[in-house]
Scaffold this active site. Structure first.
Site, PDB file in Angstrom:
ATOM      1  N   LYS A 141       0.841  -1.198   0.000  1.00  0.00           N
ATOM      2  CA  LYS A 141       0.000   0.000   0.000  1.00  0.00           C
ATOM      3  C   LYS A 141       0.877   1.249   0.000  1.00  0.00           C
ATOM      4  O   LYS A 141       1.750   1.410   0.851  1.00  0.00           O
ATOM      5  CB  LYS A 141      -0.920   0.019   1.227  1.00  0.00           C
ATOM      6  CG  LYS A 141      -2.016  -1.022   1.183  1.00  0.00           C
ATOM      7  CD  LYS A 141      -2.923  -0.942   2.405  1.00  0.00           C
ATOM      8  CE  LYS A 141      -3.982   0.122   2.265  1.00  0.00           C
ATOM      9  NZ  LYS A 141      -4.991   0.034   3.360  1.00  0.00           N
ATOM     10  N   ILE A 142       0.611   2.114  -0.965  1.00  0.00           N
ATOM     11  CA  ILE A 142       1.328   3.373  -1.105  1.00  0.00           C
ATOM     12  C   ILE A 142       0.287   4.488  -1.181  1.00  0.00           C
ATOM     13  O   ILE A 142      -0.659   4.390  -1.971  1.00  0.00           O
ATOM     14  CB  ILE A 142       2.201   3.385  -2.377  1.00  0.00           C
ATOM     15  CG1 ILE A 142       3.279   2.292  -2.294  1.00  0.00           C
ATOM     16  CG2 ILE A 142       2.837   4.756  -2.599  1.00  0.00           C
ATOM     17  CD1 ILE A 142       4.092   2.137  -3.566  1.00  0.00           C
TER      18      ILE A 142
END
Length: 368
Positions: A141-142
């Site tokens: 997750k970014i």
């Protein structure tokens, strides 16, 4: 077959916005996979704070780690616990991943919220976590911040599955969708395969209504009340319309011809925060093909009990355009609100991470 199973028939994947060691060990996740057709799991610092910061479920594992690494920093102790959970969830979902030929079956692990404004650090941490977990059905997750956009493109180019988080505006979503395409194009140019790289764009919903509804209540006019509880859904529907146009573009078709999987829109923050609204509001109204809805456990239970599975995402699109036009006319400042929500989202994850690390720090290292 449950109501949740019916979403798969409509092209929408059901993911769980929750992870906890006892839940994994007791078979809770496997039961959702077997009975409800669950195909993914998301985590974030707030979820890990609740899981690790309370109770004793993680104490034995932490003690064993401490004996092996007596000088380990708090962040290393946290990562050890988080990665154990993520690996376990990946293993539970691996049969789903294999059955669907990498189209689903993913578990998400977030980069540190402390580096959300640093592109290079985000790229490095995404690569490091990807290597440490070492599972093909992991997603990193970014956040979809300005610094996050080039990190997303670089991570995709490096062959990492990416879950883009904290998206609130259509413009921010467009930027990360194009970054996803750019990352795939770089791989193609380098002669690398792109057919098993997956990505989702996590578009947050209920938080928008929570913020906009406050402004509507302050205005108090009938015109304003007419769009109460509708802005977030309208915003999401028009984001999906852009997605439908993009996958028909020559740019995307060139990638699809090489096996690229589209970056699915994922509806996040789908628990209803206003008790005046139905508890399944953000499920019932956003059902459509090639999308994901990640639900907290209570919302999942509610939809299983009384949700309605029907194609709704492409319905009433003109009404959605009208709602957003009214929001602009009324001066509700959706653009400013979504910008602020990104900042607040990052700050909230930082606060949760601070609390989590403090809780782990207070769990004294085990005696050798």
């Amino acid at each position: 077959m449950t109501t949740l199973n019916q979403l798969e028939d409509l092209g929408q994947a059901v993911w769980l916005d929750f992870v906890d060691r006892k839940f994994l060990a007791d078979g809770g996740l496997k039961k959702l996979v077997d009975e409800d057709g669950l195909t993914g799991v998301t985590s974030n610092p707030s979820i890990f704070e609740k899981a690790m910061g309370q109770g004793t479920a993680y104490d034995d594992s932490l003690a064993a780690f401490d004996r092996a690494h007596p000088e380990a920093a708090t962040i290393a102790r946290y990562e050890h616990l988080a990665i154990e959970d993520i690996k376990a969830a990946c293993d539970i979902l691996r049969p789903v991943y294999d059955r669907l030929n990498a189209k689903d079956g993913y578990v998400s692990l977030e980069v540190s919220p402390y580096i959300s404004d640093d592109t290079d650090e985000t790229i490095a941490e995404a690569s490091r976590l990807w290597g440490r977990v070492d599972k093909p059905n992991l997603m990193i997750k970014i956040p979809g911040t300005r610094a996050g956009v080039p990190a997303i493109a670089a991570s995709i180019a490096n062959g990492i599955n990416v879950n883009v988080t904290l998206l609130f505006s259509i413009e921010a979503y467009k930027a990360v969708a194009l970054a996803h395409a750019a990352g795939l194009e770089k791989r193609v140019a380098e002669g690398q395969p792109i057919d098993r790289i997956a990505s989702v764009a996590s578009f947050f919903v209920s938080r928008i209504d929570s913020a906009i509804d406050k402004k509507i209540d302050e205005l108090g006019s009938d015109d304003a009340k007419a769009v109460r509880g509708k802005v977030a859904i309208a915003n999401a529907k028009l984001a999906y319309q852009w997605y439908l146009d993009f996958i028909e573009s020559d740019r995307w078709k060139a990638l699809a011809a090489k096996g690229a999987m589209p970056q699915r829109l994922l509806w996040a923050s789908t628990g209803t925060k206003d008790k005046a609204y139905p508890d399944t509001l953000y499920i019932d109204t956003l059902i459509g093909a090639d999308t994901v809805n990640t639900m907290p456990p209570a919302t999942m239970d509610a939809f299983r009990d009384h949700g309605v599975a029907a194609e709704t995402l492409t319905a009433d699109v003109d009404d959605a355009r009208h709602v957003l036009a009214e929001a602009e006319r009324l001066g509700l400042d959706l653009g400013g609100t979504t910008d602020r929500l990104v900042e607040e989202g990052v700050a909230s994850f930082v606060k949760s991470f601070d609390t989590l690390l403090a809780a782990i720090a207070h769990k004294q290292p085990a005696a050798a």
